[in-house]
Design an enzyme around this catalytic site. Structure first.
Site: not given
Length: 395
Positions: A350-353, A114
């Site tokens: 979602k691990h910012c991606a 992100a």
């Protein structure tokens, strides 16, 4: 190779597989930070006395180490920030806000963190700029994917060298050659590559690069922004205040030289100084050695995971240090919490991606050179307890 005795956190009886988020710090980094507070606690560029001079020298020394670590031409091409996110924002709004014109296009991959998407989306809202996303096929981005998206309006490619979820490793040197032939600038998010592989900005030809100390055995709160000097000269400071001005009045502001004009205010002195020990620590091990060790660990992890039939592996063919998994019917958060009861630290969500077309939350196992085969065995043993996992999740 360094052993667990270098890291106080390795004595905590936990198995730590969340290294893509942050890494453990060796004693020498912690001791260097303490040395500043105990022996020469003063501000930088503020005092005409010995301990203040010492601070300036130590920060300058760290800057020189970073310069050599990434093989920059000049140490004044190294700017200290607080993290990769801030570095990317400074690049976006300090340089590209003025560089880009209405109708210009920016190429991003859909699997970016992100921090390498949101600044460009905000920038596109401020100006009439088009964001063009390149989708990764089978979790891997190919040069042909990028070629297809380049038009006469493309001015920038901003891309991670290694993605934080799938671990897709991109050929930055080839991307830069392709881009520069078309007059396109390249920004690289190196948050997941600088800790794991050798970075050479002169070899790749990258225009800007950003990474964080805390993901490479250094302290939190320290980031690096590298830019080619000819581009930094055109960049506008992101913040304004003490230390970045030569003189000013109501009608005129004269800035100090680069990089100090981009480091206004009191910097994160102790942690920048501590970062020097992290760089020396990694240099002593050798980045080639780190990359090779992690490759062996990752192969062992995947080989063992593949023996468990109900484990789904999403990215086994990639080169990064992350392995993404799920268990059918189990929410990733529940699996992460279950592993926590076994003293195993992983990341779920979602691990910012985004990872390709995958819409699921996943469990990310991220390795670093100080992890061991024995720790992987502990994880595998925990994952083999299928019924215990389902009972924990209430299924």
């Amino acid at each position: 190779m360094k052993d667990k005795n270098d890291f106080p956190m390795k004595d905590k009886n936990i198995v730590y597989f969340d290294n893509a988020a942050t890494t453990f710090k060796p004693y020498r980094v912690i001791n260097k930070i303490n040395e500043y507070y105990l022996d020469y606690n003063a501000n930088s560029h503020r005092g005409d006395y010995d301990i203040s001079f010492k601070v300036d020298d130590e920060i300058d020394y760290t800057r020189d180490l970073v310069k050599m670590f990434i093989n920059a031409k000049r140490k004044d091409e190294i700017i200290f920030t607080k993290n990769t996110t801030e570095s990317l924002n400074i690049i976006a709004f300090g340089f590209f806000l003025n560089y880009l014109n209405d109708g210009d296009e920016i190429i991003l991959s859909s699997s970016e963190h992100a921090s390498n998407i949101l600044p460009w989306l905000i920038l596109s809202a401020k100006k009439k700029i088009k964001i063009v996303f390149v989708d990764s096929k089978d979790e891997k981005l190919n040069i042909e994917d990028i070629k297809e998206k380049i038009t006469s309006k493309t001015r920038l490619i901003s891309i991670a060298e290694i993605t934080n979820v799938s671990g897709d490793k991109r050929d930055i040197k080839t991307i830069c050659k392709l881009a520069h032939k078309c007059g396109i600038l390249v920004v690289v998010d190196a948050a997941q590559s600088a800790p794991h592989i050798k970075i050479d900005v002169q070899d790749t030809g990258v225009d800007f690069i950003a990474f964080s100390a805390h993901k490479m055995c250094g302290p939190t709160g320290v980031g690096v922004l590298y830019g080619k000097m000819e581009l930094l000269k055109k960049m506008v400071p992101y913040t304004f205040g003490g230390g970045m001005n030569e003189n000013y009045n109501e009608e005129h502001l004269e800035l100090v030289e680069i990089p100090y004009r981009f480091e206004s205010g009191t910097p994160n002195i102790a942690d920048i100084i501590g970062f020097s020990e992290a760089i020396k620590f990694l240099n002593e091990i050798g980045m080639d050695t780190i990359e090779r060790k992690e490759k062996y660990l990752r192969k062992y992890l995947i080989d063992e995971l593949e023996k468990i039939p109900y484990i789904k592996i999403y990215n086994k063919n990639n080169e990064g240090s992350t392995v993404i998994i799920n268990i059918d019917g189990i929410m990733s958060g529940d699996l992460g919490l279950y592993l926590n009861t076994k003293g195993i630290c992983v990341r779920s969500g979602k691990h910012c991606a985004k990872m390709g077309d995958n819409k699921e939350d996943t469990v990310r196992i991220s390795l670093y050179f100080y992890n061991t085969y024995e720790e992987i065995d502990i994880l595998i043993d925990a994952l083999k307890n299928k019924q215990e996992i389902y009972n924990f999740a209430g299924i």
